[in-house]
Design an enzyme around this catalytic site. Sequence first.
Site, PDB file in Angstrom:
ATOM      1  N   ARG A  66      14.189  -4.481  -0.738  1.00 40.39           N
ATOM      2  CA  ARG A  66      14.333  -4.477  -2.278  1.00 40.39           C
ATOM      3  C   ARG A  66      12.537  -3.208  -2.849  1.00 40.39           C
ATOM      4  O   ARG A  66      13.046  -2.621  -2.888  1.00 40.39           O
ATOM      5  CB  ARG A  66      14.735  -4.550  -2.670  1.00 40.39           C
ATOM      6  CG  ARG A  66      15.276  -4.321  -4.474  1.00 40.39           C
ATOM      7  CD  ARG A  66      16.582  -3.503  -4.592  1.00 40.39           C
ATOM      8  NE  ARG A  66      17.028  -2.711  -5.755  1.00 40.39           N
ATOM      9  CZ  ARG A  66      17.049  -0.989  -6.060  1.00 40.39           C
ATOM     10  NH1 ARG A  66      15.990  -1.088  -4.902  1.00 40.39           N
ATOM     11  NH2 ARG A  66      16.977  -1.242  -6.925  1.00 40.39           N
ATOM     12  N   ASP A  76       0.947  -1.504  -0.199  1.00 43.44           N
ATOM     13  CA  ASP A  76       0.284   0.311  -0.057  1.00 43.44           C
ATOM     14  C   ASP A  76       0.759   1.284   0.057  1.00 43.44           C
ATOM     15  O   ASP A  76       1.766   1.061   0.699  1.00 43.44           O
ATOM     16  CB  ASP A  76      -1.263  -0.088   0.955  1.00 43.44           C
ATOM     17  CG  ASP A  76      -2.058   1.202   0.861  1.00 43.44           C
ATOM     18  OD1 ASP A  76      -2.968   0.765   0.460  1.00 43.44           O
ATOM     19  OD2 ASP A  76      -2.134   2.123   1.894  1.00 43.44           O
ATOM     20  N   ASP A 128      -4.413   2.583  -4.497  1.00 42.84           N
ATOM     21  CA  ASP A 128      -3.137   2.551  -4.513  1.00 42.84           C
ATOM     22  C   ASP A 128      -2.656   0.985  -3.968  1.00 42.84           C
ATOM     23  O   ASP A 128      -1.251   1.570  -2.609  1.00 42.84           O
ATOM     24  CB  ASP A 128      -2.096   3.787  -3.766  1.00 42.84           C
ATOM     25  CG  ASP A 128      -2.708   4.130  -2.532  1.00 42.84           C
ATOM     26  OD1 ASP A 128      -4.051   2.838  -1.993  1.00 42.84           O
ATOM     27  OD2 ASP A 128      -2.351   4.333  -1.645  1.00 42.84           O
ATOM     28  N   ASN A 157      -2.391  12.830  -4.965  1.00 43.09           N
ATOM     29  CA  ASN A 157      -3.164  12.966  -5.553  1.00 43.09           C
ATOM     30  C   ASN A 157      -4.574  14.667  -5.541  1.00 43.09           C
ATOM     31  O   ASN A 157      -4.682  15.037  -5.799  1.00 43.09           O
ATOM     32  CB  ASN A 157      -4.826  11.992  -5.182  1.00 43.09           C
ATOM     33  CG  ASN A 157      -4.443  11.382  -5.936  1.00 43.09           C
ATOM     34  OD1 ASN A 157      -3.858  11.494  -7.459  1.00 43.09           O
ATOM     35  ND2 ASN A 157      -4.760   9.643  -6.028  1.00 43.09           N
TER      36      ASN A 157
END
Length: 329
Positions: free
Chosen positions: A226, A162, A205, A170
């Site tokens: 990573r 997330d 998202d 936004n």
Amino acid sequence: QRYFDLYNLAPIGYCTLSEEGRIQEVNLTASRLLGVNRNKLMKTLLSTFIPKDHQNIYNLFYKNLIASRTFTECEVQFIHADKTRFWAHLSATVEENNNILELRVLIKNISERKLAEKKLLHMAHYDVLTGLPNRILLADRLQQNMMHVQRDKQLLALVFIDIDGFKDVNDTYGHGIGDKLLMALGKKMQSILREEDTLARLGGDEFVAVLSNLSDIKSSLPLITRLLEVGSQPCLINNFSIQVSASIGISFYPQAVNIEPDQLLRQADQAMYKAKISGKNRYQIFNTEQDYFIRERFENIQRLHKALIANEFVLHYQPKVNMRTGDVI
């Protein structure tokens, strides 16, 4: 003459084949579809224009037609004279005259329909914005990977990602910039995964990665670390340097108790929520032991509740006795 005009100018290719499959008669439309002059098509095997990887389809169609001598159809690819391919719908009937079979074959170009079907299939299984697999394709791949790791005695990690602070992006820059940020993050995360891994976008998202063929839990952690690093790297979008981070939840499979793919996804989602409330920009591994304890307690409460409704409890009075005097109190 009117019959031949209709035959030659029909929008569908017509041809008559011998029992061996050689062209005996062909109209102009079929000639154009194949890109070969009608005279040169005579006595040629129709199978000559079928690519090798579709020969089995054509051969089955041809055998069924000869054996059943009834209306037979299939969809198969043809090769044009310029080496390009096109999809065709083949349908045919058989006529017998003096013990000689003639095959009446119709060839209809369905390439546009096949292209439309391919686009619809892609839209049904891939996210329109990022081009990554969507929830439907993720469910299918997760199911397949769960079966494979169980069979091969390996491990699978389901990683729920997330993006932290995406709403602020936004609100500050607009949804257009937000969409480009999701596309950029999707490409970055996809680039560090292995070929056998799957990265999907659930919507908004939220992303999910399926890391398969792991030897143990430890082997997945460098790749997950990573993913965190990539998620927190600045992205240059429309000359704006935008930096966010990621909260990641991880659930592993197989587990002590057999679970379904949607349960595994919920576990990873719960772990991600814990990572987010713990400070974000970190990963959290789902605690299966704690989950089993909570689930068992919940199931016990549910059983008690049902038993109360069904009047399954029986009340017994246990007397208290004065052991000195023998009196019941």
